[in-house]
Design a protein around this motif. Sequence first.
Motif, PDB file in Angstrom:
ATOM      1  N   THR A 143      49.617 -33.457 -98.353  1.00  0.00           N
ATOM      2  CA  THR A 143      48.666 -34.244 -97.567  1.00  0.00           C
ATOM      3  C   THR A 143      48.266 -35.542 -98.253  1.00  0.00           C
ATOM      4  N   LEU A 144      48.717 -35.772 -99.463  1.00  0.00           N
ATOM      5  CA  LEU A 144      48.348 -36.984-100.195  1.00  0.00           C
ATOM      6  C   LEU A 144      49.605 -37.795-100.510  1.00  0.00           C
ATOM      7  N   VAL A 154      42.415 -44.167-101.804  1.00  0.00           N
ATOM      8  CA  VAL A 154      41.939 -44.418-103.167  1.00  0.00           C
ATOM      9  C   VAL A 154      42.898 -45.416-103.797  1.00  0.00           C
ATOM     10  N   ILE A 155      42.341 -46.428-104.482  1.00  0.00           N
ATOM     11  CA  ILE A 155      43.176 -47.472-105.064  1.00  0.00           C
ATOM     12  C   ILE A 155      42.887 -47.589-106.558  1.00  0.00           C
ATOM     13  N   ASN A 156      43.928 -47.482-107.369  1.00  0.00           N
ATOM     14  CA  ASN A 156      43.813 -47.749-108.801  1.00  0.00           C
ATOM     15  C   ASN A 156      44.030 -49.244-109.025  1.00  0.00           C
ATOM     16  N   PHE A 157      42.942 -49.989-109.130  1.00  0.00           N
ATOM     17  CA  PHE A 157      43.042 -51.411-109.459  1.00  0.00           C
ATOM     18  C   PHE A 157      43.346 -51.544-110.948  1.00  0.00           C
ATOM     19  N   GLY A 160      42.603 -37.486-106.357  1.00  0.00           N
ATOM     20  CA  GLY A 160      42.133 -36.301-105.652  1.00  0.00           C
ATOM     21  C   GLY A 160      40.897 -36.523-104.814  1.00  0.00           C
ATOM     22  N   ARG A 161      40.316 -37.729-104.865  1.00  0.00           N
ATOM     23  CA  ARG A 161      39.175 -38.013-103.971  1.00  0.00           C
ATOM     24  C   ARG A 161      39.659 -38.167-102.536  1.00  0.00           C
ATOM     25  N   SER A 162      40.951 -38.440-102.347  1.00  0.00           N
ATOM     26  CA  SER A 162      41.521 -38.540-101.002  1.00  0.00           C
ATOM     27  C   SER A 162      42.460 -37.356-100.781  1.00  0.00           C
ATOM     28  N   GLY A 179      45.755 -38.198 -96.901  1.00  0.00           N
ATOM     29  CA  GLY A 179      45.157 -39.229 -97.743  1.00  0.00           C
ATOM     30  C   GLY A 179      46.215 -40.121 -98.357  1.00  0.00           C
ATOM     31  N   LEU A 180      45.763 -41.230 -98.902  1.00  0.00           N
ATOM     32  CA  LEU A 180      46.658 -42.207 -99.509  1.00  0.00           C
ATOM     33  C   LEU A 180      46.108 -42.635-100.857  1.00  0.00           C
ATOM     34  N   ALA A 181      46.960 -42.649-101.872  1.00  0.00           N
ATOM     35  CA  ALA A 181      46.575 -43.102-103.215  1.00  0.00           C
ATOM     36  C   ALA A 181      47.510 -44.229-103.631  1.00  0.00           C
ATOM     37  N   LEU A 182      46.951 -45.418-103.851  1.00  0.00           N
ATOM     38  CA  LEU A 182      47.737 -46.587-104.229  1.00  0.00           C
ATOM     39  C   LEU A 182      47.420 -46.994-105.658  1.00  0.00           C
TER      40      LEU A 182
END
Length: 433
Positions: free
Chosen positions: A233-234, A331-334, A348-350, A357-360
Amino acid sequence: MTIDTTAANFTELGLISPLLARLTELEYLEATPIQAQAIPNILAGRDLIAGANTGSGKTAAFALPILQQLSLYSATNKKAASKAGEGNYVSGLVLVPTRELAKQVADSIKSYAVHFNGAIKTVAVFGGVSVNTQMLALRGGTDILVATPGRLLDLISNNAIKLDKVKTLVLDEADRMLSLGFTEELSSLLALLPAKKQTLLFSATFPEQVKALTEELLNDPIEIQLQSADSSTLVQRAFTVNKGQKTALLAHLIKLHQWQQALIFVNAKNSCNHLADKLAKRGITAEVFHGDKGQGARTRVLDAFKAGEIQVLIATDIAARGLDIDKLPVVINFDLPRSPSDYMHRIGRSGRAGEVGLALSIIDHEDYHHFNVIEKKNKLRLEREQVPGFETVEFVKDVFSAADKPIAKPEGTGKKKKNKKPQINADIWLGNA
């Protein structure tokens, strides 16, 4: 020891009717894998090491059986303890690393306990707010105490609470609790706990150095390991960008996809404000969340973000652990996290509780090596993608020639090998994940 339990619903886990009724009201129809495996073993009194992805239902996995165990103690037992001068007792102690997580876990436990009609008392204590208010809340003791270590030690020094009657100890986010930052405080607290107790460790990650410490804390524990870097799901993606263009790319993504909520991680408190100012110049309003904000301000910002009143929240890693933000789309890792394990906690917050969810991660030349380390530690390999208009041709050339070139051998020691550079498809784009 690793044990496999495959119960499909809560009625098969041995939970009592007040808990089952509440779970039905909350529309918890089926137990998650961590709940199905943890609950029967906790009810059986076993010590436990439980590792599972964020958003997998770990709080309910320990809260439900602890509530059931406490419900078996009669009111007469509490009266007897009070008459013996033990009114500042604690039966179940949950230690957590952050203030926000303490409040969230306590709120969840109170919610699960609704049908006990106030018979089980739960209190959360943490820094940043008046200690006197918390001392008043602890008068007469408490069945379950959710606490950050520093504030708990303050309360103990003021004789507001004692730990000698604790029956169950939970370390939530155990990898952080057992890390160097909490070693002294945790050692002090463990010395005040009875030798005979049930100990439960829950976390999304258990680095090897932490696993070694667990042997001293637990007695013949059941071990449940359900972590997976690949969550269905992520969706995880990595975008390369030239140095100095991170903010421009971030603003472009936010505007293009019009995310109703976006949680952006940076590594320092001043970076939060700096990035918020830069986004404001591009027409994007963002709030910040870090340790220098007062507890009241932190609570208001987090509540507003959860309610969807804030579109963009820029945070340090105090927001990376345990916080449950319903249906957070991205969630985005800037900035990349310093620790590879923190990467898993952040993303894991998304994608929690089965939601998509999406993690970028936005990476420039200086991030590339560290992102390789993060991937290796978490058994990942993400394709490096580029965004139209933000192509990094020279960056890609330099990075891959440095990252993939084998160490040169002295002349005459063998044939030279050609480097095969990975191909990056500049047309790959985000889509609507």
